[in-house]
Motif scaffolding. Structure first.
Motif, PDB file in Angstrom:
ATOM      1  N   VAL A 124      82.935  30.014  64.955  1.00 38.79           N
ATOM      2  CA  VAL A 124      83.213  31.424  64.648  1.00 38.79           C
ATOM      3  C   VAL A 124      84.612  31.757  65.151  1.00 38.79           C
ATOM      4  N   LEU A 125      85.405  32.427  64.301  1.00 42.28           N
ATOM      5  CA  LEU A 125      86.730  32.912  64.658  1.00 42.28           C
ATOM      6  C   LEU A 125      86.656  34.427  64.831  1.00 42.28           C
ATOM      7  N   VAL A 126      87.121  34.918  65.978  1.00 42.91           N
ATOM      8  CA  VAL A 126      87.159  36.360  66.253  1.00 42.91           C
ATOM      9  C   VAL A 126      88.597  36.751  66.541  1.00 42.91           C
ATOM     10  N   MET A 127      89.113  37.719  65.771  1.00 47.48           N
ATOM     11  CA  MET A 127      90.467  38.239  65.971  1.00 47.48           C
ATOM     12  C   MET A 127      90.344  39.674  66.468  1.00 47.48           C
ATOM     13  N   SER A 128      90.959  39.940  67.629  1.00 39.94           N
ATOM     14  CA  SER A 128      90.889  41.269  68.244  1.00 39.94           C
ATOM     15  C   SER A 128      92.262  41.928  68.191  1.00 39.94           C
TER      16      SER A 128
END
Length: 971
Positions: A124-128
């Motif tokens: 999973v890739l999470v961009m904040s």
């Protein structure tokens, strides 16, 4: 036989790991293009594979606090649970978006699944993103919007500034703020209006400028520049001691300049030092730009009330329209016209006309009513002011007007102060109309009569030519009765598709359509315009009635000439449509209720189901403790076995041991209003009941209606049927297993029969040929007296016979293993290996063997047959490695959720991989009898036994360094 392939979990995991590392590389590249943000990568174990970005530093974290740790290890429990839910969803292919607050920062995170080239999810890739600035801007916009409403709503300067000060404090967390006047000539500022938090000194006093700021800041304020101080205790431009006495540590002032002169400022203060952000000073500037003009206007209004000397300020800032006119009279002294000498800015706002000084009234208002001319004449002649209210046909507006003479007797100048009261008059007319409509509809009970009356009242009020109310029925709309005046009446059933596309689209969306001239409407085709003209429609208003998203009815208003529909008229049409619908629904509901009550009484007395109304009784703790019977039907006693005179008695009186669950369920229905249906058994009553319970009345009601059946016989029958079904299903399942076993055995027997046929024609024929050939040679040698040859030939015959006997014995062993019934029990494979090793030691004597045996599982199987499997595999391992100095035999197991895989590996001669499947055929050997003894039925027996257990066998070798034989058993 097909080759079996067992997926290698390690290889699969390595593939996923490689894909995830590649994604991490891309993610780290993303960090550089995401200033102020952060990037996270998670694997299937919910572990942070990567955490990087400026946002981590901003919130006081670092990558080391996350990378290599699971979510539950890196985050507090509550935050970890929420984050795990998001990440698990993303691993299932569901993207997510999450907004969180980190102290003063706000972030927006978007997560999505990472996939490899084959489309499989690897992580999973999470961009904040840091959205703090955006959230601050939104808060500022909201503050400005609320302040704008305050400026419209409030009238006095003190009210305005108190309201604005409190809102500013909430948004900027201030300790105080003030509106101050500046008198540069005297070097003073005076705080006239202010707001301060509890315990903070007020700024509503006069201060010397030089006591608080230096000349540099004074010059900046004169130039319109903001004055910003982080800490008054350390800023050399201000007097720290004086600010300390006011409990001010941080401040921002926004100056207000009028005509280039410094006239005032807004000051925002805090009790603690503060780093003021650009968005905060920008908010203060925007508020200052709105506030000072409004404060000025408020002061002007107050000054006008207190002093005529401030007339000019009032004239320029007042909300009312104002004009000074010079009357022009005829020879008889009557007013014939007037000339505008002065008009204020609000004049145009109220009238809609821009009037230049010197314009004549007849040019601006050519249709001025005679009543106004007469009023102007009287005021000019008598000097007595007059106030009136009337309609102006030129502006199509209502005005309240006051005329006053300016100057002494004979002065031609008149001051006119007026206010546009059109909205109030429209509301009054609207209220009068709605009261008339309500009075007309109230006594009516027939839906058609209600529709006819409502359309008539609206048509007469608007002067419309036709008004009709219609209801949607499927693909048609129905008009029962309409109002027509100077137009053809329309009633009947018409297709909904006959509406123009524009009108139909708006009605489906719940929007009113108003057309002032159908001949000029670009959305209508020539055919549609002609259709409207044919029924006398030149202008129209179509009001839909949409309930729960469905277009169910409507109101249409038609005019035979073009007409500009006002907003008030459209609003009146919409209100009429709603009230007509409500009245029609009320009439129908009342009729349904009357019919329902009649049907209820009939049903109540005649239904076979038991029915009763009970009133729940609650204890002081709010828990239901009993219920009283209020009403019961004739079937009640038959269904329950309780007496027919149960009314007035409680359940506990009639059934002392009644279970609490009945009272709790009815109590829940009474408290929540949520109906419930359930089946349950009452042991004291020895009966099963199917009950539907619903509350009778509103929220405060504690009465519950019960409709029920005695289903004891049905429940007994169901229990019997369930038992019969269970027995039948067990028999069917057992027979199915038998048939499947027989089919598998038959298939295996056919395969082995083919192998046996081949063997009988090849393997068994070879020793027979040897017997026949050498018997013939022995016979000839006996005839010639060559006794030595006879002996040698008979020896060959004997060996051939022994070979044939061994082949037949092997076939018997194979046959018995197929016919033997399985006795499935838990079998410890470790014990089988121990016996097999003992047999191998007896067979191969003192040949050294190095055993490597892992801990083996206990499986479900036939111990006797599985012993044959293990004995054959271990015997072969030792036999084919016997030419080595030391035989090395390794035994281990691999497990999955569905099966066990047991493998036996040796360091023997091995075999060519192309012949792996031939090894398990009957009499199939890759080596000669001279090299390795045997008849070729051992591995065939292993295969038959393993398949009989529902498993499979396979073999592997590179042809040089030994072989591995494996069999798979289900768990």
């Amino acid at each position: 036989m097909p080759e079996f392939h067992v997926p290698d979990p390690a290889a699969e995991r390595a593939r996923a790991e490689a894909a995830l590392r590649e994604s991490e590389t891309l993610a780290r590249a993303l960090v550089n293009s995401l200033p102020g943000g952060a990037v996270f990568v998670f694997d299937h174990d919910l572990r942070y594979r990567m955490a990087a970005g400026e946002l981590l530093t901003a919130v006081g974290s670092s990558p080391q606090e996350y990378e290599g740790k699971t979510i539950s290890e890196a985050l507090p429990p509550e935050l970890a649970a929420e984050t795990e839910r998001f990440v698990r969803g993303a691993l299932a292919g569901e993207a997510f978006e999450d907004e969180r607050t980190h102290g003063a920062l706000v972030s927006l995170s978007r997560g999505t699944a990472l996939r490899d080239a084959g489309g499989r999810i690897t992580g999973v890739l999470v961009m904040s993103h840091d959205i703090t600035e955006r959230k601050r801007r939104e808060a500022n916009f909201a503050c400005l919007d609320e302040i704008g409403k305050d400026l419209e709503r409030l009238s006095t300067a003190d009210e305005i500034f108190q309201a604005v000060g409190k809102r500013l404090s909430n948004v900027l967390k201030l300790s105080g703020c003030a509106f101050a006047d500046v008198n540069e000539a005297r070097g003073e500022v005076t705080g006239n209006y202010g707001w301060a938090a509890a315990g903070v000194p007020t700024l509503n006093q006069t201060f010397r400028i030089e006591d608080y700021v230096d000349e540099e800041l004074s010059r900046a304020s004169r130039a319109g520049e903001n004055f910003i101080v982080r800490d008054t205790a350390t800023d050399g431009r201000v007097n720290a001691d004086n600010y300390a006495r006011l409990n001010i540590a941080g401040l921002v002032t926004v100056p207000f300049l009028r005509n280039g002169l410094w006239k005032g400022y807004v000051v925002a203060t805090t009790a603690e030092p503060r780093d003021w952000r650009p968005d905060e000073t920008e908010l203060l500037q925007q508020i200052s730009a709105r506030l000072f003009p409004r404060i000025e206007r408020a002061r002007a209004e107050e000054a006008q009330r207190n002093s005529e000397d401030k007339f000019r300020t009032l004239f320029e800032s007042m909300d009312e329209g104002f004009c000074m006119i010079e009357l022009v009279t005829d020879e008889c002294g009557r007013v014939a016209d007037w000339i505008y000498q002065e008009v204020n800015a609000a004049f145009e706002q109220h009238t809609g006309f821009s009037v230049a000084v010197g314009s004549r009234g007849s040019e601006v208002f050519p249709r001025t009513e005679q009543l106004r001319i007469d009023s102007l004449t009287r005021v000019q002649q008598t000097g007595v002011p007059e106030r009136s209210e009337g309609y102006n046909s030129d502006t199509r507006r209502w005005f309240t007007t006051q005329y006053s003479r300016v100057g002494g007797e004979g002065s031609p100048f008149i001051a006119s102060l007026f206010t546009d009261v059109t909205e109030r008059k429209q509301r009054e007319e609207q209220q009068t109309y709605l009261l008339k409509l309500s009075d007309a509809l109230r006594p009516l009970a027939d839906p058609a009569e209600i529709q006819a009356t409502a359309t008539r009242v609206l048509g007469e009020h608007l002067g419309a030519n036709r008004v009709l109310y219609f209801e949607i029925h499927g693909a048609d709309y129905v008009v029962e009765r309409d109002y027509a005046h100077g137009a053809v009446s329309i009633s009947g059933t018409f297709p909904v598709a006959s509406f123009s596309p524009k009108v139909l689209e708006a009605q489906l969306a719940g929007r009113t359509v108003a057309v002032s001239d159908v001949t000029a409407d670009p959305d209508l085709s020539p055919t549609q315009r002609a259709a409207y003209a044919a029924i006398g429609i030149a202008a129209l208003v179509d009001v839909p009635v949409v309930k729960r998203g469905t277009f169910i009815a409507g109101l249409a208003i038609h005019a035979s000439r073009p007409r500009e529909w006002t907003a008030a008229e459209i609003l009146l049409c919409e209100e009429t449509a709603e009230r007509t619908w409500a009245a029609v629904e009320r009439a129908r509901a009342e009729e349904v209720l009357r019919e329902s009550e009649e049907r209820f009484r009939t049903l109540f007395e005649s239904i076979d189901e038991g029915f009763c109304i009970v009133e729940l009784l609650f204890g002081v703790d709010g828990e239901a403790v009993d219920y009283r019977f209020v009403q019961v039907n004739p079937a009640f006693s038959r269904m329950t076995g309780l007496p027919a005179d149960a009314v007035g008695k409680t359940a506990r009186e009639l059934v002392p041991d009644l279970e609490q669950l009945w009272i709790d369920r009815y109590g829940g229905v009474a408290l929540t209003g949520e109906a419930a249906r359930f089946e349950d058994r009452s042991e004291p009553m020895n009966r099963w009941f199917d009950v539907y319970a619903s509350r009778v009345g509103g929220v405060a009601s504690r009465r519950v209606a019960l409709v029920f059946n005695n289903v004891t016989e049905r429940k007994q029958a169901e229990a019997e049927i369930q038992e019969l079904n269970r027995v039948l299903e067990a028999r069917v399942a057992a027979r199915t297993r038998e048939l499947e076993g027989e089919r598998a055995s038959l298939q295996l027997a056919n395969e082995e029969l083919e192998a046996f046929t081949y063997s009988a024609s090849h393997d068994l024929r070879t020793p027979v040929r040897h017997v026949m050939a050498f018997a013939e040679l022995a016979e000839k040698a006996m005839e010639t007296g060559e006794h030595e040859k006879v002996g040698r030939s008979l020896s060959v015959v004997k060996q051939a016979a022994l070979r044939m006997n061994a082949l037949i014995d092997g076939m018997l062993v194979l046959s018995r293993s197929g016919r033997q019934q399985l006795q499935l029990l838990p079998v410890d494979l470790n014990a089988l290996v121990t016996l097999a090793r003992r047999d191998a030691a007896a067979e191969f004597g003192a040949h050294p063997v190095r055993w490597q045996i892992a801990d083996l599982p206990t499986v479900q199987g036939d111990a006797q047959l599985l012993q044959q499997v293990m004995t054959n595999l271990l015997s072969n391992a030792v036999k084919y490695s016997a030419k080595r100095e030391v035989s090395e035999v390794r035994i281990w197991v691999q497990s999955s959720a569905a099966e066990w895989t047991i493998s036996v590996q040796d360091n023997g001669v091995g075999f060519h991989p192309d012949y792996a499947q031939r090894l398990f055929g009957i009499f199939q050997r890759l080596h000669t009898e001279k090299d390795f003894k045997g008849v070729g039925v051992g591995l065939a027996t292993v295969k038959r036994i393993v398949q009989k257990h529902g498993g499979q066998v396979f073999a592997e070798s590179d042809g040089h360094t030994g072989a591995t034989f494996s069999f798979v058993l289900p768990r």
